[in-house]
Design a protein around this motif. Structure first.
Motif, PDB file in Angstrom:
ATOM      1  N   ASN A   5       1.307  -1.163  -0.298  1.00 25.31           N
ATOM      2  CA  ASN A   5       0.067   0.068   0.169  1.00 25.31           C
ATOM      3  C   ASN A   5       0.559   2.009   0.232  1.00 25.31           C
ATOM      4  N   GLN A   7       1.501   3.614   2.265  1.00 28.77           N
ATOM      5  CA  GLN A   7       2.565   3.733   3.505  1.00 28.77           C
ATOM      6  C   GLN A   7       3.550   2.927   3.485  1.00 28.77           C
ATOM      7  N   THR A  42      -3.309   7.910   1.629  1.00 26.01           N
ATOM      8  CA  THR A  42      -3.469   6.757   2.107  1.00 26.01           C
ATOM      9  C   THR A  42      -4.206   6.323   0.473  1.00 26.01           C
TER      10      THR A  42
END
Length: 86
Positions: A5, A7, A42
């Motif tokens: 992802n 992050q 995000t």
């Protein structure tokens, strides 16, 4: 890396950038910082293009306590915010 992802990708970037920039900053006696809080990104708020890097510290001298951990590169320009979160 494709299955990571945003992050996780940013943490990987921070580790690599920290390894390079912390050494260079010491040698050049140059302060450095990130400008934006990258922890706010995000996967559900995608960006089409993101350019990230390190800003030289406006002529400031190297500050060994500014970034003692790679993850500090993910936060806004002041390391004190990171210290408050610990």
């Amino acid at each position: 890396m494709e299955n990571m992802n945003i992050q996780e990708k940013l943490r990987l970037w921070a580790e690599e950038a920290y390894e390079f920039y912390s050494k260079e900053a010491r040698v050049l006696d140059l302060d450095f910082y990130t400008q934006s809080d990258l922890t706010q990104l995000t996967d559900d708020k995608p960006v089409e293009l993101m350019v990230i890097g390190i800003n030289p510290g406006y002529g400031g001298h190297y500050q060994k306590d500014r970034f003692t951990k790679p993850e500090y590169l993910l936060h806004e320009s002041t390391y004190k915010k990171c210290l408050r979160e610990e």
